[in-house]
Design a protein around this motif. Sequence first.
Motif, PDB file in Angstrom:
ATOM      1  N   ASP A 175       0.821  -1.069   0.033  1.00 11.02           N
ATOM      2  CA  ASP A 175      -0.234   0.040  -0.028  1.00 11.02           C
ATOM      3  C   ASP A 175       0.946   1.193  -0.017  1.00 11.02           C
ATOM      4  O   ASP A 175       0.707   2.221  -0.695  1.00 11.02           O
ATOM      5  CB  ASP A 175      -0.841  -0.038   1.151  1.00 11.02           C
ATOM      6  CG  ASP A 175      -1.754  -1.216   1.007  1.00 11.02           C
ATOM      7  OD1 ASP A 175      -2.091  -1.781   0.056  1.00 11.02           O
ATOM      8  OD2 ASP A 175      -2.675  -1.246   2.130  1.00 11.02           O
ATOM      9  N   VAL A 176       2.063   1.071   0.961  1.00 12.85           N
ATOM     10  CA  VAL A 176       2.910   2.289   0.758  1.00 12.85           C
ATOM     11  C   VAL A 176       3.635   2.622  -0.607  1.00 12.85           C
ATOM     12  O   VAL A 176       3.521   3.488  -1.099  1.00 12.85           O
ATOM     13  CB  VAL A 176       3.799   2.135   2.048  1.00 12.85           C
ATOM     14  CG1 VAL A 176       4.961   3.215   1.906  1.00 12.85           C
ATOM     15  CG2 VAL A 176       3.191   2.319   3.096  1.00 12.85           C
ATOM     16  N   ASN A 219       2.353   1.488  -3.345  1.00 14.58           N
ATOM     17  CA  ASN A 219       1.418   2.118  -4.375  1.00 14.58           C
ATOM     18  C   ASN A 219       0.960   3.477  -4.348  1.00 14.58           C
ATOM     19  O   ASN A 219       0.869   4.426  -5.031  1.00 14.58           O
ATOM     20  CB  ASN A 219       0.208   1.294  -4.398  1.00 14.58           C
ATOM     21  CG  ASN A 219       0.528   0.061  -4.970  1.00 14.58           C
ATOM     22  OD1 ASN A 219       1.351  -0.385  -5.759  1.00 14.58           O
ATOM     23  ND2 ASN A 219      -0.654  -0.903  -4.796  1.00 14.58           N
ATOM     24  N   GLN A 220       1.131   3.965  -3.030  1.00  8.83           N
ATOM     25  CA  GLN A 220       0.621   5.379  -2.604  1.00  8.83           C
ATOM     26  C   GLN A 220       1.634   6.289  -2.790  1.00  8.83           C
ATOM     27  O   GLN A 220       1.374   7.339  -3.522  1.00  8.83           O
ATOM     28  CB  GLN A 220       0.168   5.866  -1.153  1.00  8.83           C
ATOM     29  CG  GLN A 220      -0.699   6.826  -0.872  1.00  8.83           C
ATOM     30  CD  GLN A 220      -1.764   7.073  -1.225  1.00  8.83           C
ATOM     31  OE1 GLN A 220      -2.415   6.093  -1.720  1.00  8.83           O
ATOM     32  NE2 GLN A 220      -2.110   8.246  -1.917  1.00  8.83           N
ATOM     33  N   HIS A 247       1.831   7.481  -6.498  1.00 11.64           N
ATOM     34  CA  HIS A 247       0.648   8.189  -6.992  1.00 11.64           C
ATOM     35  C   HIS A 247       0.821   9.682  -6.418  1.00 11.64           C
ATOM     36  O   HIS A 247       0.015  10.618  -6.700  1.00 11.64           O
ATOM     37  CB  HIS A 247      -0.309   7.558  -6.176  1.00 11.64           C
ATOM     38  CG  HIS A 247      -1.846   7.771  -6.632  1.00 11.64           C
ATOM     39  ND1 HIS A 247      -2.170   7.386  -7.666  1.00 11.64           N
ATOM     40  CD2 HIS A 247      -2.947   8.627  -6.079  1.00 11.64           C
ATOM     41  CE1 HIS A 247      -3.475   7.646  -7.990  1.00 11.64           C
ATOM     42  NE2 HIS A 247      -3.970   8.483  -7.281  1.00 11.64           N
ATOM     43  N   GLU A 248       1.834  10.091  -5.613  1.00 12.42           N
ATOM     44  CA  GLU A 248       1.814  11.272  -4.863  1.00 12.42           C
ATOM     45  C   GLU A 248       2.965  12.336  -5.908  1.00 12.42           C
ATOM     46  O   GLU A 248       3.809  11.880  -6.420  1.00 12.42           O
ATOM     47  CB  GLU A 248       2.244  11.195  -3.539  1.00 12.42           C
ATOM     48  CG  GLU A 248       1.377  10.751  -2.562  1.00 12.42           C
ATOM     49  CD  GLU A 248       0.169  11.294  -2.508  1.00 12.42           C
ATOM     50  OE1 GLU A 248      -0.047  12.399  -2.827  1.00 12.42           O
ATOM     51  OE2 GLU A 248      -1.022  10.686  -2.164  1.00 12.42           O
ATOM     52  N   ASN A 265       3.822  17.370  -2.406  1.00  9.61           N
ATOM     53  CA  ASN A 265       2.880  17.093  -1.386  1.00  9.61           C
ATOM     54  C   ASN A 265       3.716  16.489  -0.311  1.00  9.61           C
ATOM     55  O   ASN A 265       3.488  15.257   0.122  1.00  9.61           O
ATOM     56  CB  ASN A 265       1.696  16.013  -2.140  1.00  9.61           C
ATOM     57  CG  ASN A 265       0.631  16.123  -1.262  1.00  9.61           C
ATOM     58  OD1 ASN A 265       0.612  16.784  -0.230  1.00  9.61           O
ATOM     59  ND2 ASN A 265      -0.363  15.189  -1.619  1.00  9.61           N
ATOM     60  N   VAL A 290       2.351  14.417   2.842  1.00 10.96           N
ATOM     61  CA  VAL A 290       2.133  13.090   2.459  1.00 10.96           C
ATOM     62  C   VAL A 290       3.113  12.275   2.119  1.00 10.96           C
ATOM     63  O   VAL A 290       3.380  11.041   2.659  1.00 10.96           O
ATOM     64  CB  VAL A 290       1.170  12.994   1.316  1.00 10.96           C
ATOM     65  CG1 VAL A 290       0.568  11.697   1.031  1.00 10.96           C
ATOM     66  CG2 VAL A 290      -0.410  13.883   1.883  1.00 10.96           C
TER      67      VAL A 290
END
Lengths: 95, 156
Positions: free
Chosen positions: B106-107, B109-110, B113-114, B118, B121
Amino acid sequence: MRMNSEQVELSVKVIRKYFADATVWLFGSRVDDTRKGGDFDFYIETTLPDIALPMARARGELTDSLGMKVDLAVNNHTGDKPIFRIAKSNGVRLA
Amino acid sequence: MTPHRELIAGKLRHMRRMREYLAHSHGNLLAHSIVSKPVGSLTLQESEILAAFRMRFSEFQEHLGKLLRAIAQEEEVEITGFSDVLAFAEKAEILASADDWKKARDVRNQINHEYEENERVLAPLIAEMANCVPTLFLIHDRAVVYCTDRLGVGKN
């Protein structure tokens, strides 16, 4: 809106597991009844100060649960982004 | 040795090399204290170290996932999705918990995405990614032991 009641319930449950006070909207292609398929885009408002890891985990769990790609736009009121305004004005509030 | 076990042996050799790359990048990340610096203030050299770490982390987890899938296939697990592979790996005690795997996934993939701007985040995601490295290495260690002990693969 192209999302059934089970999907709505499941999505809100997962999102509130990570953002307890979340207000949730669906936006993007899934609110357009004339289209087919597509990702699930959720817009979330929360007061949670640290959103990075909850966002990563919620996105992963939603993708697993819904079996489709999921994108999240999370607004914790620390900065404005055009996507927040677009999502809120065009989206459908789920919870 | 069967062709499929030879394939697993090949994956194990490949993983050894990838682990060296990731360990090197992780060491560089920590040595330059990049985790604690604002992303926007990184020098070009530090940005390269971070980029290498992100890429090697992603590659290592992707190939580790392929290795787990190959082991599950060798054990004739019925696989309809990766969750079946994770359930097998948990049962085989290669994974302490499927959640360990999902956290790293999850980390990864996230972070992809950023946007770099940002900061609020991105910084916690980089820190969490660095924290996940020992977990991925532990999963790799256990997969190697499983292959050696149960499949007779990867002894050399």
